[in-house]
Write a protein that holds these residues in place. Structure first.
Motif: not given
Length: 153
Positions: A120-132
């Motif tokens: 399970e990982l989570e990132a703020h929706s605005s953290n585009t680098l983490a989401n990528k």
């Protein structure tokens, strides 16, 4: 670049505090984040190793970042999950595969446990680098919303 990992110790608290504050200022613009709980986190995981740990990430002998990981049993998924509470890589070490390598090694080591079923990982929706990053290592975005109510301040 040679990357290694070690358990954080109480003597790492100052550096962890600095990195934690950098993380929170980057992801949520919380410039007022003054109540750092890293010492309590270190002490908790020292006493409850089976629940998780704080890891220091080092590259070529230099401190590159840290991660706080936790483990929990998921009834929904039918097994043991590992969660990444925080993963922070210093700017100088970013875009070199350090975070990707950390996630891959974490998954590989957790797969050794017979009850392990996922991460399970989570990132703020605005953290585009983490989401990528998460998408590039095959970790899909979950459609569920998270609701959190804290009972202690």
């Amino acid at each position: 670049m040679h990357t290694s990992y070690r358990l954080a110790r109480l003597m790492d608290a100052e550096e962890l505090t600095i990195m934690s504050m950098e993380l929170y200022s980057e992801i949520s613009n919380r410039k007022d984040f003054t109540d750092n709980k890293i010492v309590a986190t270190l002490r908790f995981y020292e006493q409850h190793r089976h629940m998780g740990e704080v890891l220091m990430i080092e590259c070529d002998g230099g401190l590159a970042g840290y991660s706080i990981i936790f483990r929990f049993w998921s009834h929904e998924y039918g097994g043991l999950m590992v969660g990444v509470d925080e993963l922070y890589i210093k700017k100088k070490y970013r875009r070199s595969g350090t975070a990707r390598q950390f996630i891959a090694l974490l998954i590989a080591s957790e797969c050794m446990h017979p009850h392990y079923v996922g991460i399970e990982l989570e990132a703020h929706s605005s953290n585009t680098l983490a989401n990528k990053l998460f998408a590039s290592v095959g970790i899909p975005k979950n459609d569920y919303s998270r609701y959190i109510k804290l009972h202690k301040s």
